[in-house]
Design a protein around this motif. Structure first.
Motif, PDB file in Angstrom:
ATOM      1  N   PRO A 313       0.828  -1.208   0.000  1.00  0.00           N
ATOM      2  CA  PRO A 313       0.000   0.000   0.000  1.00  0.00           C
ATOM      3  C   PRO A 313       0.860   1.253   0.000  1.00  0.00           C
ATOM      4  O   PRO A 313       2.023   1.227   0.391  1.00  0.00           O
ATOM      5  CB  PRO A 313      -0.813  -0.133   1.301  1.00  0.00           C
ATOM      6  CG  PRO A 313       0.029  -1.001   2.180  1.00  0.00           C
ATOM      7  CD  PRO A 313       0.737  -1.950   1.269  1.00  0.00           C
ATOM      8  N   ARG A 314       0.264   2.364  -0.435  1.00  0.00           N
ATOM      9  CA  ARG A 314       0.932   3.662  -0.467  1.00  0.00           C
ATOM     10  C   ARG A 314       2.259   3.581  -1.209  1.00  0.00           C
ATOM     11  O   ARG A 314       3.329   3.930  -0.679  1.00  0.00           O
ATOM     12  CB  ARG A 314       1.136   4.200   0.951  1.00  0.00           C
ATOM     13  CG  ARG A 314      -0.187   4.401   1.704  1.00  0.00           C
ATOM     14  CD  ARG A 314       0.030   5.055   3.039  1.00  0.00           C
ATOM     15  NE  ARG A 314      -1.227   5.284   3.723  1.00  0.00           N
ATOM     16  CZ  ARG A 314      -1.344   5.909   4.890  1.00  0.00           C
ATOM     17  NH1 ARG A 314      -0.250   6.349   5.504  1.00  0.00           N
ATOM     18  NH2 ARG A 314      -2.525   6.081   5.437  1.00  0.00           N
ATOM     19  N   ARG A 430       0.750  10.375  -3.411  1.00  0.00           N
ATOM     20  CA  ARG A 430      -0.465   9.649  -3.057  1.00  0.00           C
ATOM     21  C   ARG A 430      -0.747   8.475  -3.994  1.00  0.00           C
ATOM     22  O   ARG A 430      -1.777   7.787  -3.847  1.00  0.00           O
ATOM     23  CB  ARG A 430      -1.671  10.596  -3.099  1.00  0.00           C
ATOM     24  CG  ARG A 430      -1.621  11.687  -2.040  1.00  0.00           C
ATOM     25  CD  ARG A 430      -2.970  12.380  -1.930  1.00  0.00           C
ATOM     26  NE  ARG A 430      -3.316  13.086  -3.145  1.00  0.00           N
ATOM     27  CZ  ARG A 430      -3.098  14.377  -3.363  1.00  0.00           C
ATOM     28  NH1 ARG A 430      -2.519  15.118  -2.416  1.00  0.00           N
ATOM     29  NH2 ARG A 430      -3.441  14.946  -4.489  1.00  0.00           N
ATOM     30  N   GLU A 432      -1.124   4.990  -5.742  1.00  0.00           N
ATOM     31  CA  GLU A 432      -1.323   3.634  -5.245  1.00  0.00           C
ATOM     32  C   GLU A 432      -1.230   2.651  -6.400  1.00  0.00           C
ATOM     33  O   GLU A 432      -1.511   3.005  -7.548  1.00  0.00           O
ATOM     34  CB  GLU A 432      -2.711   3.494  -4.591  1.00  0.00           C
ATOM     35  CG  GLU A 432      -2.882   4.273  -3.313  1.00  0.00           C
ATOM     36  CD  GLU A 432      -2.370   3.529  -2.092  1.00  0.00           C
ATOM     37  OE1 GLU A 432      -1.744   2.475  -2.265  1.00  0.00           O
ATOM     38  OE2 GLU A 432      -2.618   3.996  -0.961  1.00  0.00           O
ATOM     39  N   ARG A 435      -5.496  -2.610  -6.874  1.00  0.00           N
ATOM     40  CA  ARG A 435      -5.788  -3.767  -6.029  1.00  0.00           C
ATOM     41  C   ARG A 435      -6.180  -4.956  -6.897  1.00  0.00           C
ATOM     42  O   ARG A 435      -6.799  -4.806  -7.911  1.00  0.00           O
ATOM     43  CB  ARG A 435      -6.918  -3.439  -5.063  1.00  0.00           C
ATOM     44  CG  ARG A 435      -6.521  -2.389  -4.033  1.00  0.00           C
ATOM     45  CD  ARG A 435      -7.660  -2.144  -3.064  1.00  0.00           C
ATOM     46  NE  ARG A 435      -7.302  -1.124  -2.090  1.00  0.00           N
ATOM     47  CZ  ARG A 435      -6.641  -1.370  -0.962  1.00  0.00           C
ATOM     48  NH1 ARG A 435      -6.281  -2.596  -0.683  1.00  0.00           N
ATOM     49  NH2 ARG A 435      -6.338  -0.401  -0.119  1.00  0.00           N
TER      50      ARG A 435
END
Length: 435
Positions: A313-314, A430, A432, A435
């Motif tokens: 993440p991030r 920011r 990402e 997913r």
């Protein structure tokens, strides 16, 4: 579109049906990539041995370096070709040409003693082919898996590179020991040849409709069979479109700057500074080898982490903090008095550099529209492979003038600026991974 070749899979989606390490299509691509990289490593071992045995040291140096010129000059054009024809087709053609060239030189060396000219010609061919091969290799992963698997694929690719480096040089040396440079060249050609049928069997994803229908000027490409659908734009216009696309992108523009700063700050200390540091510390060549091994182990751990974890993440923040922490470790390397401590610090440098490099690579893959990936990869590769190595002579001169420690500190500061750029660019900070 022709329907005689079923090499397509549905247009890239946000999520995949299975993880990349269990996807037979990705594994075929990885096998082709690994075989090609091992072949490359064997080739360079054979080329250096043959050049040293045939000519003077200075002539051997010219033969080894001559491939850099066509690679640097043609690399941006190679990105246009990869986007125009499709990366799969370009990688297949590149490996076929490299295989044929290496086997031709192997046959020539078996039959006669031709001197340096075929080695120099082979080096030139490799440099020119690399100019189209490198952007296409960078663009291909996004066509063989979904975006949510690209971080894992970056880890798998990193592991393949480490394995190729470990296996390739000993294989090349074994080939030379058994039958001379000709045998080693023959082995390299056969390893590269293995990649071709594997690549032919790899299925590729079509470009999304918005990429094909108006976001690339007059460039309309389908990767269903890697065949252009319409008359392509002029190469210069396509290249300008690529630069404009990067310059106007809120993530890619600062990401390219961060990559450039990281490479310029990293290449000098790792290649020239480390050699001079080992010499001045009295560690010798074996000590330098242990420090480099520490770096390789650290980078391998980072690749393994991503291959297993799949996604962090991030991603933007992870890249920024890894760059900043890695830059501190680079600066600290010049102040470590013992060899054991230097190996430990180099392992940390490798871990952080591998992590930040994989995050930057995954962000580049996921943020760039697929139809631009060849050109985006070409620009990033030109910085890393064409421009950053130019810092090495300056690093050597700076060490001679001011000593090792100040050069490592300045290089670390340049590297750290890449992390600052990431933190100062809101869209990149920011960013990402899917997913």
């Amino acid at each position: 579109m022709t329907e005689t070749l079923d090499t397509s899979i549905p247009s890239a989606a946000g999520a995949s049906d299975r993880p990349a390490h269990r996807d037979s299509n990705v594994l075929r691509w990885l096998g082709a990539y690994l075989s090609s990289m091992v072949g490359d490593s064997v080739y360079y071992t054979a080329l250096s041995w043959a050049a040293v045995q045939t000519g003077t040291p200075s002539q051997a140096g010219v033969v080894m370096a001559v491939s850099a010129l066509p690679r640097a000059v043609l690399l941006l054009g190679g990105g246009v070709i990869a986007d125009r024809l499709g990366p799969r087709r370009v990688v297949i053609g590149s490996d076929a040409v490299r295989c044929a060239a290496v086997l031709a030189v192997a046959a020539l060396l078996f039959l006669t003693t031709p001197g340096l000219w075929p080695l120099a010609a082979l080096s030139l061919v490799f440099g020119a082919v690399d100019a189209v091969f490198i952007p296409a290799v960078g663009a291909l992963p996004a066509r063989v898996t979904a975006k949510d698997q690209l971080a894992r694929v970056q880890g798998m690719r990193g592991l393949a590179i480490r394995l190729a480096n470990v296996v390739g040089a000993p294989l090349g040396g074994l080939g030379v020991a058994v039958g001379g440079a000709a045998t080693a060249f023959g082995l390299a050609g056969l390893l590269i040849a293995v990649s071709v049928p594997l690549l032919i069997s790899v299925r590729v994803r079509e470009l999304p409709a918005d990429d094909k229908d108006g976001k690339v000027g007059t460039l309309h490409t389908t990767d269903a069979t890697d065949v252009p659908e319409a008359a392509p734009a002029q190469p210069r216009r396509e290249l300008r479109d690529g630069f404009a696309y990067i310059r106007g992108h809120r993530v890619l523009a600062p990401l390219m700057l961060a990559i450039a700063l990281g490479d310029f700050g990293f290449v000098g200390p790792l290649n020239i500074g480390l050699t001079l540091l080992a010499d001045r510390r009295g560690w010798g060549a074996s000590g330098m080898g242990w420090v480099l091994a520490g770096f390789g182990v650290g980078a391998g751990i980072a690749s393994l982490l991503l291959a297993v974890r799949g996604r962090l993440p991030r991603a933007g923040l992870v890249a920024a903090y890894a760059i900043l922490a890695g830059s501190v470790a680079i600066g600290a390397l010049a102040y470590v008095p013992s060899l054991l401590g230097a190996v430990g610090v180099s392992l940390l440098v490798g871990l952080l550099a591998g992590l930040s490099g994989a995050m930057c690579g995954a962000l580049l893959q996921t943020q760039a529209e697929p139809a631009y990936l060849g050109r985006v990869t070409a620009v990033a590769s030109l910085v890393s492979l064409g421009l950053a190595p130019l810092s090495m002579p300056f690093a050597g001169a700076a060490v001679a003038a001011w000593g090792v420690a100040p050069v490592f500190v300045v290089s670390a500061a340049v590297c750290g600026l890449g992390g600052v750029v990431v933190l100062c660019a809101p869209a990149l900070r920011r960013a990402e991974l899917p997913r």
